[in-house]
Scaffold this active site. Sequence first.
Site, PDB file in Angstrom:
ATOM      1  N   ASP A   1      -1.870  -1.346  -1.471  1.00  0.00           N
ATOM      2  CA  ASP A   1      -0.917  -0.488  -0.785  1.00  0.00           C
ATOM      3  C   ASP A   1      -1.680   0.599  -0.044  1.00  0.00           C
ATOM      4  OD1 ASP A   1       1.209  -1.940  -1.812  1.00  0.00           O
ATOM      5  OD2 ASP A   1       1.275  -0.717  -3.649  1.00  0.00           O
TER       6      ASP A   1
ATOM      7  N   HIS B   1      -2.989  -5.934   3.096  1.00  0.00           N
ATOM      8  CA  HIS B   1      -1.825  -5.229   2.550  1.00  0.00           C
ATOM      9  C   HIS B   1      -1.099  -6.053   1.496  1.00  0.00           C
ATOM     10  CE1 HIS B   1       0.754  -1.869   2.407  1.00  0.00           C
ATOM     11  NE2 HIS B   1       0.720  -1.538   3.699  1.00  0.00           N
TER      12      HIS B   1
END
Length: 455
Positions: free
Chosen positions: A431, A427
């Site tokens: 995204d 992450h």
Amino acid sequence: MLSRRIIAIARGRAVVVNNRTSAIALTRGWYAPEAAQSHARKAKFHSSNLLQGTRRPEYWFTGFVPETVKVPQMAESISEGTLKSWLKQPGEFVNADEEVATIETDKIDVSVNAPTAGKITELLAAEEDTVTVGQDLFRIEPGEAGESESKPAEPKSDQTKHEETTPAPPEPSKEDVRKKDDSSVQESKEKKVAKETKKHEQAPSKEASKPKEPESLAPRVAFSRNETRVKMNRMRLRIAERLKESQNAAASLTTFNEIDMSSLMEFRKKYKEEILKEHDVKLGYMSAFAKASTLALKEIPSANASIDGSEIVYHDYVDLSVAVATPKGLVTPVVRNAESMSMIEIEKEIAALGKKARDGKLTIEDMAGGTFTISNGGVFGSLYGTPIINLPQAAVLGMHSIKERAVVVNGQIVIRPVMVIALTYDHRLLDGREAVTFLVKVRDYLEDPRKMLLA
């Protein structure tokens, strides 16, 4: 003159006569400094290794000096390994480039080969020892097979010379030979009778002759709470270290999707025999997933990136790491420039790397790098799973088994072969929108393989 020699010897000095050190002084080790320097000067200009003392005494009469073989350079990041096995023992002959030992590292197994043909004379490390690059490993005496029989014979001893010069005894007469033979036969018969009698007297009973079962062969009792400890090999230790590092470093998150495999299965069924005949390779699902992934990575470049310090590195190529299970652990050989390959080329490369992995022949170059990983747990029956990111990569795609399932198509309930796919991503680089978009594009390419021709 003689008295001066005796006094010199008593005082520890060598006596020099006609520029030669006295044999008595040399034999007893009485070297004066002047004599030692003279001997060193002579040795310096002498071409014989024997005088220089560089050849060990046990090889003075063999004609060969053993060569010491060291632990080879394995890779820039590998400086040591575990000596797993010796394939040759002292006294055995080996050909040039023949494998002598195997060293296990945290990535690959390294073969140590003989630099020349010859006989192994000495092993300098034991199995399971930790050895470092450049360490002495074994000694080999160069030569060809059978040369040991043709080496110069040792000087004959005084006893041998005496036996050769001593006249042979006269041959016995026929009468003496006959008497000797008769006595030998009679003696043999007596010994045989005595042996049979002793055997009969000492014969044990049937009960006594039954061997007792050793305690170690007794049947194991269920739930005996025994424990067995096995040392972890270097590859397993390295896998554990890297996976824990991935969990600690990456902000891992997994997203799932489902693929209707009907079209891809029909495509494979229609062309697999033709491809096997023309290209000698079996068409599987991995090449289709690899091709779909490379096309999706072009559209979502963050999934093909990596973090280097405070910078993001975007790769203009796809080096595809393919997870392969081996007896020693999971390895990830790399298909280079997969983005420029066809499905058949990818299938050939995956098959070749898989065979090398199972045979333990992978090299550091086969596993170095990699920008994206595909792991196929479906071959073992996995239905769902969350693969772990192979740092410094940004994502890993997990394939699973195909199961028939009732699904809704155009308002109707139908049976379709369905595979669940998973994308674990970092992450810090991707995204959620990018990760889900990547997985959806892979799904679309595989549900209609013809789309890959348009990309």
